[in-house]
Write an enzyme that holds these catalytic residues in place. Sequence first.
Site, PDB file in Angstrom:
ATOM      1  N   SER A  69      57.786  60.176  -9.754  1.00  0.00           N
ATOM      2  CA  SER A  69      59.132  60.665 -10.063  1.00  0.00           C
ATOM      3  C   SER A  69      59.182  62.166  -9.800  1.00  0.00           C
ATOM      4  O   SER A  69      58.151  62.788  -9.531  1.00  0.00           O
ATOM      5  CB  SER A  69      59.437  60.387 -11.536  1.00  0.00           C
ATOM      6  OG  SER A  69      58.544  61.150 -12.343  1.00  0.00           O
ATOM      7  N   ASP A 109      60.149  58.211  -6.450  1.00  0.00           N
ATOM      8  CA  ASP A 109      60.976  57.409  -7.361  1.00  0.00           C
ATOM      9  C   ASP A 109      62.196  58.256  -7.769  1.00  0.00           C
ATOM     10  O   ASP A 109      62.041  59.425  -8.136  1.00  0.00           O
ATOM     11  CB  ASP A 109      60.110  57.056  -8.584  1.00  0.00           C
ATOM     12  CG  ASP A 109      60.730  55.991  -9.475  1.00  0.00           C
ATOM     13  OD1 ASP A 109      61.649  55.290  -9.018  1.00  0.00           O
ATOM     14  OD2 ASP A 109      60.268  55.862 -10.625  1.00  0.00           O
ATOM     15  N   ASP A 141      68.621  58.079  -5.169  1.00  0.00           N
ATOM     16  CA  ASP A 141      69.431  57.462  -6.216  1.00  0.00           C
ATOM     17  C   ASP A 141      70.768  58.177  -6.298  1.00  0.00           C
ATOM     18  O   ASP A 141      70.959  59.080  -7.107  1.00  0.00           O
ATOM     19  CB  ASP A 141      68.697  57.505  -7.562  1.00  0.00           C
ATOM     20  CG  ASP A 141      69.523  56.855  -8.673  1.00  0.00           C
ATOM     21  OD1 ASP A 141      70.641  56.393  -8.372  1.00  0.00           O
ATOM     22  OD2 ASP A 141      69.057  56.811  -9.824  1.00  0.00           O
ATOM     23  N   THR A 165      56.072  51.888 -17.967  1.00  0.00           N
ATOM     24  CA  THR A 165      55.829  51.876 -19.418  1.00  0.00           C
ATOM     25  C   THR A 165      54.579  51.085 -19.813  1.00  0.00           C
ATOM     26  O   THR A 165      53.793  51.548 -20.647  1.00  0.00           O
ATOM     27  CB  THR A 165      57.069  51.298 -20.143  1.00  0.00           C
ATOM     28  OG1 THR A 165      58.169  52.173 -19.909  1.00  0.00           O
ATOM     29  CG2 THR A 165      56.833  51.180 -21.635  1.00  0.00           C
TER      30      THR A 165
HETATM   31 ZN   LIG Z   1      63.928  53.427 -12.033  1.00  0.00          ZN
END
Ligand SMILES: [Zn+2]
Length: 336
Positions: free
Chosen positions: A50, A83, A105, A269
């Site tokens: 990310s 990401d 995104d 997670t």
């Molecule tokens: Zn995501």
Amino acid sequence: MPLVSMRQLLDEAAKGGYGVGAFNVNNMEQIQAIMEAARETKSPVIIQASRGARSYSQDRFLYHLMVAATELYPEIPVAMHQDHGNSVATCKSAIEQGFTSVMMDGSLMEDGKTPSSFEYNVKVTREVVELAHAKGVTVEGEIGTLGGIEDGHGAGGSGLEHLTDPDQAAEFVRQTGLDALAIAIGTSHGAYKFSSKPTGETLKMDRLIEIHKKLPGVHLVMHGSSSVPKDLQDVINQYGGKLKPTWGVPVEEIQLGIKNGVRKVNVDTDNRLAMTGAVRRVLAEQPEKFDPRDYMKPARDAMKKVVAQRMVQFGQAGHAGDYQPLPLSEMAKWYK
Ligand SMILES: [Zn+2]
């Protein structure tokens, strides 16, 4: 083999009818855990970072760790994916830093929080597709917005507020020419996805199936797809943690997704839980320990176990040697 195109990994997954886990990393032990799991199960892999991970570990550290992974595990095809890129500039910098795949995104504005318009999403995604494909790099886009917030990214909320509309998804794919499409079907980022075991009311698998019927040739991506198993939560709480009870996406629902066009499954997670539980256990049971390796090694082993399990469950196990990955330069020609 060098880092490979995610598009090719997903095309092969579609041919073989399996899904590929995309696991998030920000340090060496996580990359090692994934590569060991991939070797053990003979799986192709997607490793993703990310924006938060890129700034935590720094791009050059991350890139060279990834190159080390390809040198030490030459039999494993590895795609390196950005990401949730929040802007064209973020995706551009990822490509410059050696990522072989990026997510634009555009479902959210550049702040990573505010839901955007369809027109904005098409515009930024189209722009990234043009600059990425010229270099053979893969592009994932998102239509509809997920729930929750992770690493400072996300619209928050329950995940049911901006579900993907199948007709809009088809139009989005047509106008952008992207390689993979993330859809919103009720899942959320982070550990707190569902407050009880999800049902058809909270996890909209029927919506996913409807989208796949409209877009049978498109690689779908399930975000927020950790299963948040109770045993991993229990280890953390047993050794002093304070997680509230929570439910993730059951593996059998992910498998239903894979039967219906899902080729990339994002998991973060579960690995965080596994590592943290292992660290807590060592520190609680052996309080005299102070060498970081004494807890990082069990943490790495715990993550490897979860990743290997997911690789088998998603069906990617056994497929690492199925094909000869093409260099990005060949992919660039293919896109033309
Ligand atoms: Zn995501």
